[in-house]
Write a protein that holds these residues in place. Structure first.
Motif, mmCIF file in Angstrom:
data_model
loop_
_atom_site.group_PDB
_atom_site.id
_atom_site.type_symbol
_atom_site.label_atom_id
_atom_site.label_comp_id
_atom_site.label_asym_id
_atom_site.label_seq_id
_atom_site.Cartn_x
_atom_site.Cartn_y
_atom_site.Cartn_z
ATOM 1 N N LEU A 1 0.839 -1.205 0.000
ATOM 2 C CA LEU A 1 0.000 0.000 0.000
ATOM 3 C C LEU A 1 0.871 1.251 0.000
ATOM 4 O O LEU A 1 0.605 2.214 -0.740
ATOM 5 C CB LEU A 1 -0.924 -0.008 1.213
ATOM 6 C CG LEU A 1 -1.926 1.147 1.317
ATOM 7 C CD1 LEU A 1 -2.930 1.088 0.164
ATOM 8 C CD2 LEU A 1 -2.662 1.112 2.660
ATOM 9 N N TRP A 2 1.916 1.247 0.811
ATOM 10 C CA TRP A 2 2.838 2.381 0.836
ATOM 11 C C TRP A 2 3.580 2.505 -0.495
ATOM 12 O O TRP A 2 3.859 3.614 -0.957
ATOM 13 C CB TRP A 2 3.831 2.231 1.988
ATOM 14 C CG TRP A 2 3.252 2.524 3.335
ATOM 15 C CD1 TRP A 2 2.874 1.625 4.288
ATOM 16 C CD2 TRP A 2 2.967 3.819 3.880
ATOM 17 N NE1 TRP A 2 2.379 2.270 5.393
ATOM 18 C CE2 TRP A 2 2.427 3.621 5.177
ATOM 19 C CE3 TRP A 2 3.120 5.120 3.410
ATOM 20 C CZ2 TRP A 2 2.043 4.675 5.998
ATOM 21 C CZ3 TRP A 2 2.740 6.180 4.225
ATOM 22 C CH2 TRP A 2 2.206 5.956 5.497
ATOM 23 N N GLU A 3 3.895 1.387 -1.104
ATOM 24 C CA GLU A 3 4.554 1.400 -2.412
ATOM 25 C C GLU A 3 3.708 2.177 -3.420
ATOM 26 O O GLU A 3 4.222 3.015 -4.175
ATOM 27 C CB GLU A 3 4.769 -0.034 -2.897
ATOM 28 C CG GLU A 3 5.480 -0.146 -4.236
ATOM 29 C CD GLU A 3 6.991 -0.198 -4.111
ATOM 30 O OE1 GLU A 3 7.665 0.289 -5.037
ATOM 31 O OE2 GLU A 3 7.490 -0.715 -3.097
ATOM 32 N N ARG A 4 2.421 1.905 -3.417
ATOM 33 C CA ARG A 4 1.521 2.613 -4.327
ATOM 34 C C ARG A 4 1.391 4.084 -3.927
ATOM 35 O O ARG A 4 1.249 4.961 -4.777
ATOM 36 C CB ARG A 4 0.154 1.936 -4.334
ATOM 37 C CG ARG A 4 -0.731 2.382 -5.490
ATOM 38 C CD ARG A 4 -1.987 1.546 -5.605
ATOM 39 N NE ARG A 4 -1.703 0.141 -5.877
ATOM 40 C CZ ARG A 4 -2.652 -0.765 -6.129
ATOM 41 N NH1 ARG A 4 -3.932 -0.397 -6.139
ATOM 42 N NH2 ARG A 4 -2.328 -2.012 -6.362
ATOM 43 N N PHE A 5 1.438 4.355 -2.644
ATOM 44 C CA PHE A 5 1.374 5.730 -2.135
ATOM 45 C C PHE A 5 2.552 6.558 -2.652
ATOM 46 O O PHE A 5 2.388 7.711 -3.074
ATOM 47 C CB PHE A 5 1.367 5.685 -0.604
ATOM 48 C CG PHE A 5 1.546 7.013 0.082
ATOM 49 C CD1 PHE A 5 0.494 7.900 0.212
ATOM 50 C CD2 PHE A 5 2.780 7.363 0.631
ATOM 51 C CE1 PHE A 5 0.653 9.122 0.868
ATOM 52 C CE2 PHE A 5 2.951 8.576 1.286
ATOM 53 C CZ PHE A 5 1.891 9.459 1.402
ATOM 54 N N PHE A 6 3.746 5.977 -2.629
ATOM 55 C CA PHE A 6 4.955 6.715 -3.011
ATOM 56 C C PHE A 6 5.171 6.778 -4.527
ATOM 57 O O PHE A 6 5.957 7.609 -5.002
ATOM 58 C CB PHE A 6 6.188 6.062 -2.383
ATOM 59 C CG PHE A 6 6.291 6.245 -0.894
ATOM 60 C CD1 PHE A 6 6.382 7.510 -0.341
ATOM 61 C CD2 PHE A 6 6.299 5.146 -0.045
ATOM 62 C CE1 PHE A 6 6.481 7.685 1.033
ATOM 63 C CE2 PHE A 6 6.400 5.304 1.330
ATOM 64 C CZ PHE A 6 6.488 6.578 1.870
ATOM 65 N N TYR B 1 1.748 -0.574 11.543
ATOM 66 C CA TYR B 1 0.292 -0.688 11.558
ATOM 67 C C TYR B 1 -0.395 0.571 11.034
ATOM 68 O O TYR B 1 -1.616 0.682 11.095
ATOM 69 C CB TYR B 1 -0.193 -0.982 12.977
ATOM 70 C CG TYR B 1 0.367 -2.266 13.550
ATOM 71 C CD1 TYR B 1 -0.007 -3.502 13.026
ATOM 72 C CD2 TYR B 1 1.279 -2.249 14.606
ATOM 73 C CE1 TYR B 1 0.512 -4.686 13.536
ATOM 74 C CE2 TYR B 1 1.799 -3.426 15.123
ATOM 75 C CZ TYR B 1 1.417 -4.638 14.587
ATOM 76 O OH TYR B 1 1.931 -5.808 15.086
ATOM 77 N N CYS B 2 0.393 1.519 10.540
ATOM 78 C CA CYS B 2 -0.157 2.766 10.004
ATOM 79 C C CYS B 2 -0.454 2.629 8.514
ATOM 80 O O CYS B 2 0.243 1.909 7.792
ATOM 81 C CB CYS B 2 0.829 3.916 10.199
ATOM 82 S SG CYS B 2 0.988 4.502 11.900
ATOM 83 N N ILE B 3 -1.462 3.363 8.071
ATOM 84 C CA ILE B 3 -1.769 3.432 6.640
ATOM 85 C C ILE B 3 -1.948 4.897 6.247
ATOM 86 O O ILE B 3 -2.304 5.732 7.080
ATOM 87 C CB ILE B 3 -3.047 2.644 6.279
ATOM 88 C CG1 ILE B 3 -4.276 3.322 6.899
ATOM 89 C CG2 ILE B 3 -2.937 1.190 6.704
ATOM 90 C CD1 ILE B 3 -5.597 2.865 6.305
#
Length: 361
Positions: A88-93, A163-165
């Motif tokens: 999810l973070w990968e897509r965020f960045f 555990y953060c999104i």
């Protein structure tokens, strides 16, 4: 009948062993409940790192992602398990490589899987961490110091956990922190930090700083009645979330500090009120620059039904577009930017909402 002198003498003799038995409870301080102490070698390693960061020059290092010195956000991941939401973070960045840096502090006692992609080679030298102990302060300071040294373009420092999104797209987060004049609802038109063009001339830190918590006195007393004196009188003691977004000047305040750290690294006598990572940062920044901080966090947490000091954990069946919209709502800013705490198996439903809800601002 016994004479009065005899009774007095007998009473005194009887009281001597009782005094010896009870004296330690009255004359000696209570024994610390937590013995999680930072070793001298770890302390020296950290001090050397902090000293370098405190006097860092404006030069780029090998960890910097890109050579274009645009203002960046340093994302500081503090974890003792796998980075469950790395996809999810990968897509965020994605698509913003010149606007951020990533740093991960993973407890070396845990076999943490190191993701590839944007997280590749982003793990910093780490040391053991224990919940509700000064080791979490040290780990956060280690992340801050590394990010300060690594890239002078790092302007904001966002501390998050495994555990953060994210609740918005990267572009929304970047715009909110750097250019929006309306994001911080506590600002006024007369705020000297706003330029004539409505953009921020001096960045504030988004850190929760509370002075009226019901458990404030108990937390202050957790290390002993006078343990924080004289540097931190009760009137200046503060609490708040350990997840925050600091401006660079405040990150420097943290790594330069020696005085308050000597106080907050002390072991606790009250285990149920001992959360040094929630005491040290709010107190330090409140004492050094209260007007430079918003006094609220950008990370949404649900404390309903808290267990042993842990916030509520969302499960896959609860993940929905409605939940994301609810988590964004803030009384202090236009929106929360991050949220916790989500169980690892929430990844699949969250990825299903990524493009249509989370990153669609």
């Amino acid at each position: 009948m016994f004479s009065t002198p005899f009774v007095l003498t007998f009473s005194l003799l009887l009281s001597v062993p009782i005094l010896f038995l009870l004296a330690p409870h009255f004359l000696l301080p209570p024994r610390p409940l937590r013995q999680v102490l930072i070793s001298p070698s770890d302390e020296l390693d950290d001090l050397a790192l902090f000293d370098r960061a405190s006097g860092s020059s404006l030069s780029f290092s090998h960890l910097s992602t890109g050579s274009n010195p645009k203002l960046k956000i340093a994302f500081l991941f503090l974890t003792n398990s796998d980075l469950h939401f790395a996809p999810l973070w990968e897509r965020f960045f994605k698509g913003n490589s010149n606007l951020y840096n990533i740093y991960v502090h993973a407890d070396p006692a845990v076999n943490v899987t190191r993701p590839k992609g944007v997280f590749k080679d982003r793990f910093i030298p780490a040391k053991r961490t224990y919940r509700a102990s000064p080791t979490l302060i040290s780990a956060t300071r280690r992340l801050l110091a590394t990010a300060i040294l690594d890239d002078p373009a790092n302007t904001f420092f966002a501390v998050v956990s495994q555990y953060c999104i994210p609740l918005h797209s990267f572009r929304y987060v970047y715009h909110s922190l750097f250019t929006s004049s309306s994001f911080d609802l506590s600002r006024t038109e007369s705020d000297p930090d706003l330029s004539r063009l409505g953009v921020r001339a001096k960045y504030k830190s988004f850190i929760e700083i509370l002075s009226k918590s019901r458990s404030l006195w108990k937390r202050y007393m957790a290390r002993g009645r006078f343990s924080l004196m004289p540097e931190v009188p009760f009137e200046q003691f503060r609490v708040g979330s350990q997840f925050f977004v600091l401006a660079r000047r405040h990150a420097m305040v943290v790594v330069k500090d020696r005085t308050l750290w000597r106080k907050f690294r002390s072991p606790c006598y009250r285990e149920d009120e001992c959360y040094p990572e929630e005491h040290y940062f709010p107190t330090l920044l409140s004492m050094s620059d209260p007007n430079g901080c918003t006094h609220y966090t950008l990370t949404r947490v649900n404390w309903t039904g808290t267990v042993n000091g842990h916030p509520y954990t969302y499960r896959p069946t609860e993940v929905s577009s409605e939940l994301i919209y609810q988590l964004r709502v803030s009384n202090y800013s236009e929106s929360y930017l991050f949220a916790r705490k989500f169980s690892p198996d929430c990844l699949r439903p969250l990825m299903g909402l990524a493009d249509t809800v989370i990153f669609r601002d």
